[in-house]
Design a protein around this motif. Structure first.
Motif, PDB file in Angstrom:
ATOM      1  N   VAL A  39       0.826  -1.242   0.052  1.00  0.00           N
ATOM      2  CA  VAL A  39       0.014  -0.016   0.060  1.00  0.00           C
ATOM      3  C   VAL A  39       0.972   1.061  -0.097  1.00  0.00           C
ATOM      4  N   ASP A  40       1.906   1.146   1.036  1.00  0.00           N
ATOM      5  CA  ASP A  40       2.692   2.399   0.862  1.00  0.00           C
ATOM      6  C   ASP A  40       3.564   2.606  -0.478  1.00  0.00           C
ATOM      7  N   ILE A  41       3.949   1.684  -1.022  1.00  0.00           N
ATOM      8  CA  ILE A  41       4.722   1.815  -2.569  1.00  0.00           C
ATOM      9  C   ILE A  41       3.711   2.061  -3.425  1.00  0.00           C
ATOM     10  N   PHE A  42       2.615   1.615  -3.406  1.00  0.00           N
ATOM     11  CA  PHE A  42       1.459   1.959  -4.344  1.00  0.00           C
ATOM     12  C   PHE A  42       1.042   3.412  -4.428  1.00  0.00           C
ATOM     13  N   TYR A  43       1.125   3.867  -3.249  1.00  0.00           N
ATOM     14  CA  TYR A  43       0.640   5.422  -3.220  1.00  0.00           C
ATOM     15  C   TYR A  43       1.788   6.526  -3.360  1.00  0.00           C
ATOM     16  N   VAL A  44       2.998   5.852  -2.573  1.00  0.00           N
ATOM     17  CA  VAL A  44       4.253   6.810  -2.703  1.00  0.00           C
ATOM     18  C   VAL A  44       4.769   6.926  -4.315  1.00  0.00           C
ATOM     19  N   SER A  45       4.679   5.802  -4.893  1.00  0.00           N
ATOM     20  CA  SER A  45       5.174   5.814  -6.401  1.00  0.00           C
ATOM     21  C   SER A  45       4.398   6.898  -7.391  1.00  0.00           C
ATOM     22  N   ARG A  46       3.194   7.307  -6.698  1.00  0.00           N
ATOM     23  CA  ARG A  46       2.504   8.440  -7.294  1.00  0.00           C
ATOM     24  C   ARG A  46       3.194   9.970  -6.967  1.00  0.00           C
ATOM     25  N   VAL A  47       4.218   9.963  -6.195  1.00  0.00           N
ATOM     26  CA  VAL A  47       4.809  11.047  -5.412  1.00  0.00           C
ATOM     27  C   VAL A  47       5.966  11.419  -6.462  1.00  0.00           C
ATOM     28  N   SER A  48       6.997  10.263  -6.364  1.00  0.00           N
ATOM     29  CA  SER A  48       8.251  10.761  -7.252  1.00  0.00           C
ATOM     30  C   SER A  48       9.067   9.252  -7.312  1.00  0.00           C
ATOM     31  N   VAL A  49      10.109   9.127  -7.990  1.00  0.00           N
ATOM     32  CA  VAL A  49      10.952   8.087  -7.912  1.00  0.00           C
ATOM     33  C   VAL A  49      11.718   7.955  -6.764  1.00  0.00           C
ATOM     34  N   ASN A  50      12.203   9.251  -6.351  1.00  0.00           N
ATOM     35  CA  ASN A  50      13.038   9.497  -5.031  1.00  0.00           C
ATOM     36  C   ASN A  50      11.928   8.992  -3.792  1.00  0.00           C
ATOM     37  N   ALA A  51      10.863   9.302  -3.741  1.00  0.00           N
ATOM     38  CA  ALA A  51      10.064   8.878  -2.725  1.00  0.00           C
ATOM     39  C   ALA A  51      10.056   7.502  -2.564  1.00  0.00           C
ATOM     40  N   VAL A  52       9.989   6.626  -3.630  1.00  0.00           N
ATOM     41  CA  VAL A  52      10.259   5.114  -3.549  1.00  0.00           C
ATOM     42  C   VAL A  52      11.566   4.707  -2.843  1.00  0.00           C
ATOM     43  N   ALA A  53      12.601   5.226  -3.729  1.00  0.00           N
ATOM     44  CA  ALA A  53      14.202   4.994  -3.251  1.00  0.00           C
ATOM     45  C   ALA A  53      14.131   5.236  -1.807  1.00  0.00           C
ATOM     46  N   THR A  54      13.475   6.409  -1.255  1.00  0.00           N
ATOM     47  CA  THR A  54      13.627   6.973   0.093  1.00  0.00           C
ATOM     48  C   THR A  54      13.138   5.664   0.963  1.00  0.00           C
ATOM     49  N   ILE A  55      11.808   5.143   0.762  1.00  0.00           N
ATOM     50  CA  ILE A  55      11.396   3.884   1.366  1.00  0.00           C
ATOM     51  C   ILE A  55      12.421   2.638   1.187  1.00  0.00           C
ATOM     52  N   GLY A  56      12.748   2.454   0.039  1.00  0.00           N
ATOM     53  CA  GLY A  56      13.781   1.380  -0.042  1.00  0.00           C
ATOM     54  C   GLY A  56      15.125   1.427   0.897  1.00  0.00           C
ATOM     55  N   LEU A  57      15.616   2.637   1.177  1.00  0.00           N
ATOM     56  CA  LEU A  57      16.652   2.757   1.933  1.00  0.00           C
ATOM     57  C   LEU A  57      16.650   2.868   3.368  1.00  0.00           C
ATOM     58  N   THR A  58      15.243   3.649   3.584  1.00  0.00           N
ATOM     59  CA  THR A  58      15.204   3.475   5.140  1.00  0.00           C
ATOM     60  C   THR A  58      14.494   2.029   5.441  1.00  0.00           C
ATOM     61  N   GLU A  59      13.681   1.466   4.685  1.00  0.00           N
ATOM     62  CA  GLU A  59      13.100   0.174   5.163  1.00  0.00           C
ATOM     63  C   GLU A  59      14.366  -0.688   5.432  1.00  0.00           C
ATOM     64  N   SER A  60      15.617  -0.646   4.578  1.00  0.00           N
ATOM     65  CA  SER A  60      16.687  -1.505   4.667  1.00  0.00           C
ATOM     66  C   SER A  60      17.370  -1.225   6.146  1.00  0.00           C
ATOM     67  N   VAL A  61      17.273  -0.013   6.507  1.00  0.00           N
ATOM     68  CA  VAL A  61      17.786   0.225   7.787  1.00  0.00           C
ATOM     69  C   VAL A  61      16.913  -0.293   9.028  1.00  0.00           C
ATOM     70  N   VAL A  62      15.598   0.070   9.074  1.00  0.00           N
ATOM     71  CA  VAL A  62      14.646  -0.308   9.930  1.00  0.00           C
ATOM     72  C   VAL A  62      14.591  -1.915  10.025  1.00  0.00           C
ATOM     73  N   THR A  63      15.016  -2.612   8.997  1.00  0.00           N
ATOM     74  CA  THR A  63      15.218  -3.939   9.024  1.00  0.00           C
ATOM     75  C   THR A  63      16.019  -4.397  10.401  1.00  0.00           C
ATOM     76  N   LEU A  64      16.888  -3.518  10.779  1.00  0.00           N
ATOM     77  CA  LEU A  64      18.007  -3.647  11.689  1.00  0.00           C
ATOM     78  C   LEU A  64      17.144  -3.766  13.214  1.00  0.00           C
ATOM     79  N   VAL A  65      16.055  -3.081  13.199  1.00  0.00           N
ATOM     80  CA  VAL A  65      14.879  -3.005  14.315  1.00  0.00           C
ATOM     81  C   VAL A  65      14.229  -4.183  14.301  1.00  0.00           C
TER      82      VAL A  65
END
Length: 452
Positions: A39-65
């Motif tokens: 759901v997050d990716i579906f909506y955020v992909s309507r914002v920008s490519v950078n927004a999708v990439a931000t989720i990817g980078l942040t989620e990879s760090v959050v996986t440590l949590v």
């Protein structure tokens, strides 16, 4: 019956029925968790490519949590399931409280780091300046609100250990429903609510998860089953906590190894630009949608192993693993066919950028090629965890991820210049290796002798 709120023991009767009763709510629970991501990716992909990439980078760090949350969760499931199998319900309730206390302590430390160093975290992951300025708010909120992730995982693990997987499922239905409703409101704005862009996805997710945690706590304190926390249980019990930490260290270790390798893979992918990174992020989110039900079946095997070892029935525990593995392999085999055939069309639902579609569909196909191996690998690894043997999966993960996957990915993608496809191949080969090593080790049977 499988979706009702009743807790059950699975130390007698039909194993196939027991797997069904546990798996159905756990599969639905994990589907709910993966819907968050889609759901997050579906909506955020309507914002920008950078927004999708931000989720990817942040989620990879959050996986440590997630690594800490899942490690503590595995210990919680193993200990609660063992106590239920031993008919020690008071001990199960006391273990539940210690899990929650530990989770709160860890999440506070992580929140401080996430709020103060969001920009630095994205920069460390290889993000370009324009991506950092657009996306750091998302990173701040998601990592700052990690308490909701931590408690959601750990309290659901308590319910699963008690044999009540349906409560965990309904919890995630609640959090998902709120996330689906709130995502477009906070991302694009509605009425008095301004458009927060990618930051809005983090706000919606945190509100959804936070509400679900409140529901979990109500169920625990005004419980509808074996695990009911009373005021007398709310105290730090050193012996129980140290036992929990001892069992969880292996779980935390195995997932830190796995998730840190995920972070390094994302860092390698960032070398190929935002479009490739976005395609990879979308493919991983789609893959997780079908990997989560498989994880649900694996969790069912963990509960069956824990309860049957507690009831002194190791042979029944082992048999449950092989039956669950077979069912999981059938499911994953069917899914892999869908991805191999329709990968491009699936990625096109989320993006119309040609490069995003090209690399996203390639990633999905390469990963799907190893799905049947993932199925057996996940069930066997979770079965070790359900027995309280969290050290063995740690050794397996260390060997397959750090000694094989990361060197292979870096050498082939960067040094030999094979590009992104080398990273995709490294993921699949590592998971195949985990399945093979895990099955060989499981057949040795040493997990049957572990005490928790």
């Amino acid at each position: 019956m499988a979706l009702s709120g009743a807790e059950q023991e699975f130390t007698s009767g039909s194993l196939r029925k027991a797997i069904f009763m546990l798996s159905i709510p756990m599969i639905l629970e994990m589907l709910m968790e993966s819907i968050f991501a889609l759901v997050d990716i579906f909506y955020v992909s309507r914002v920008s490519v950078n927004a999708v990439a931000t989720i990817g980078l942040t989620e990879s760090v959050v996986t440590l949590v997630y690594a800490v949350a899942i490690g503590l969760s595995m210990a919680a499931t193993a200990i609660v399931a063992r106590r239920v199998g031993e008919k020690d319900l008071k001990g199960a309730s006391q273990a539940a409280v210690q899990v929650i206390i530990l989770g709160v302590l860890v999440s506070v430390i992580v929140s401080i780091v996430g709020i103060w160093y969001a920009k630095e975290i994205l920069a460390l992951m290889g993000a370009e300046p324009d991506l950092i300025s657009e996306g750091y708010g998302y990173t701040q909120i998601l990592i700052g609100g990690n308490l909701t992730i931590m408690l959601l995982f750990m309290i659901n693990a308590i319910f699963r250990g008690a044999g009540n997987a349906s409560i965990a499922m309904w919890t995630l239905i609640l959090s998902n429903g709120l996330n689906i409703l709130l995502d477009p409101i906070f991302i694009f704005g509605l009425g008095p609510v301004p458009a927060f862009g990618v930051k809005g996805a983090a706000i919606a997710t945190t509100i959804g998860r936070g509400t679900a945690v409140l529901y979990q706590l109500v169920v625990l304190f005004y419980g509808i089953g074996k695990i009911k926390v009373t005021l007398q249980d709310i105290a730090i019990r050193i012996s129980v906590m140290f036992n929990l930490i001892k069992v969880s260290l292996g779980g935390i270790g195995q997932f830190l190894i796995g998730t840190s390798s995920w972070v390094f893979l994302m860092r390698i992918m960032s070398e190929f630009g935002s479009e490739v990174l976005a395609g990879y992020t979308i493919a991983i989110r789609v893959m997780m949608f079908t990997l989560m039900p498989s994880w649900g079946m694996s969790n069912a095997a963990a509960t069956l192993v824990g309860q049957n070892l507690g009831a002194q029935q190791p042979d029944r525990a082992e048999k449950s693993v092989w039956i669950t593995g077979k069912y999981n392999a059938i499911f994953m085999g069917l899914v892999s066919l869908v991805y191999l055939i329709f990968a491009k069309q699936i990625i096109m639902w989320f993006s119309n950028e040609p490069e995003v579609i090209t690399y996203g569909s390639l990633c999905l196909r390469v990963l799907a090629a190893g799905y049947v191996f993932y199925a057996y690998g996940m069930v066997v690894i979770q079965s070790f965890n359900g027995a309280g043997d969290t050290k063995t999966p740690t050794y397996i993960n260390f060997f397959c991820f750090w000694l094989f996957q990361l060197p292979f990915a870096y050498l082939t993608a960067i040094t030999l210049d094979w590009g992104p496809k080398a990273v995709f191949l490294a993921i699949t080969l590592a998971e195949v290796l985990i399945a093979i090593v895990g099955i060989i080790w499981f057949k040795r049977g040493t997990w049957k002798l572990v005490k928790v």
